[in-house]
Design an enzyme around this catalytic site. Structure first.
Site, mmCIF file in Angstrom:
data_model
loop_
_atom_site.group_PDB
_atom_site.id
_atom_site.type_symbol
_atom_site.label_atom_id
_atom_site.label_comp_id
_atom_site.label_asym_id
_atom_site.label_seq_id
_atom_site.Cartn_x
_atom_site.Cartn_y
_atom_site.Cartn_z
ATOM 1 N N SER A 133 0.805 -1.223 0.000
ATOM 2 C CA SER A 133 0.000 0.000 0.000
ATOM 3 C C SER A 133 0.835 1.267 0.000
ATOM 4 O O SER A 133 0.304 2.355 -0.229
ATOM 5 C CB SER A 133 -0.946 0.017 1.211
ATOM 6 O OG SER A 133 -0.226 0.254 2.407
ATOM 7 N N LYS A 172 0.672 3.995 7.258
ATOM 8 C CA LYS A 172 -0.063 4.888 6.353
ATOM 9 C C LYS A 172 0.345 6.338 6.611
ATOM 10 O O LYS A 172 0.931 6.671 7.642
ATOM 11 C CB LYS A 172 -1.582 4.761 6.574
ATOM 12 C CG LYS A 172 -2.168 3.394 6.257
ATOM 13 C CD LYS A 172 -2.194 3.114 4.786
ATOM 14 C CE LYS A 172 -2.889 1.791 4.496
ATOM 15 N NZ LYS A 172 -2.112 0.619 4.992
#
Length: 214
Positions: A133, A172
Site C-alpha cells: 500500500s 499509512k
C-alpha cells in the site's frame, strides 16, 4: 547515459555507488559535499531533473528515499552503525495485529546513525513491511521502516497507526479531519481508511527505510 548533463551524470553515478557501499541512499548534503557542488539547492535542482527524466524516484518526506529506476539495484557491501530492534511486521495494506514490544525482540538491524538524521538511535525502532500500500512512497513488501517513538504526528506524515478497538497496526500517511482520522495509502489502487479520531493511536513516525534488495 543520454540526455543528462555532466553534473547530473556525476550525481547519478554517486548515488549508485553510495547505495552499493552503504545500503541506503545519500542525503542531499552528502551529494553536495562529495561532488563539491556550490549549494544544496543546486543538488535539489539536479535531482528534480533526474526525476523528471525518469532516472530516479524520490519520496520527499523521508530521509534518503531515492530509488534508481531502470537500473540494477546495487547490493550493499558494507553497513555499519548501531543495532535497532526489529519489533515485528507492519501492514502496508490492511491492519495486522500489533507487533511485540522491544523487550521480547530477538531481531535487530544494523543502522548507520546518518540514516535517521538527528534522531537518536535509542528513540528509533524498526518494523518489516508486509504489503504494497505504500509503494508510491518507495516502500515495498519486505523493506524495513525505521520509526521514531512518538504519539503525535502532523498531517501527511507517515506513521505506524494502531486501531485501538481492533488492536491492529498499519503503515499509512495520517490526516486529522475533525472527529475522524484518514489513513491514506500511497498506492493509487487502494482506498483510504477512516476511523474516529479516538480510535487511532500514533505509535511512531517513519524516519527512514532500509530496502530489501534481495
Amino acid at each position: 547515459m543520454s540526455g543528462l548533463s555532466q553534473r547530473q551524470q556525476r550525481i547519478y553515478d554517486y548515488i549508485k555507488q553510495f547505495i552499493r557501499t552503504n545500503g541506503y541512499a545519500p542525503a542531499i548534503r552528502d551529494i553536495q559535499r562529495e561532488l563539491s557542488i556550490s549549494s544544496t539547492s543546486v543538488v535539489a535542482y539536479n535531482l528534480r531533473a533526474l526525476e523528471s527524466k525518469g532516472h530516479i524516484r524520490r519520496e520527499g518526506n523521508i530521509s534518503r528515499a531515492i530509488e534508481l529506476i531502470n537500473a540494477e539495484q546495487p547490493l550493499p557491501t558494507v553497513l555499519g552503525g548501531q543495532r535497532v530492534p526489529v519489533l515485528g511486521v507492519i501492514a502496508a495494506g490492511q491492519p495486522i495485529p500489533v507487533p511485540n514490544d522491544s523487550a521480547n525482540s530477538d531481531d535487530s538491524v544494523l543502522v548507520p546513525e546518518e540514516i535517521v538524521g538527528n534522531d537518536k538511535l535509542g528513540d528509533v525502532y524498526a518494523l518489516r513491511v508486509k504489503g504494497y500500500s505504500m509503494v508510491d512512497a518507495l516502500i515495498a513488501d519486505g523493506d524495513i521502516v525505521l520509526l521514531r517513538y512518538q504519539a503525535t504526528a502532523e498531517n501527511g506524515e507517515m506513521v505506524a497507526a494502531r486501531i485501538r478497538d481492533e488492536n491492529e497496526v498499519t503503515l499509512k500517511r495520517i490526516y486529522w479531519e475533525g472527529d475522524r482520522v484518514r489513513l491514506q495509502p500511497a498506492n493509487v489502487t487502494m482506498e483510504a481508511m477512516y476511523y474516529p479520531s479516538t480510535n487511532v493511536e500514533v505509535q511512531g513516525r517513519v524516519v527512514g527505510v532500509i530496502r530489501n534488495l534481495g
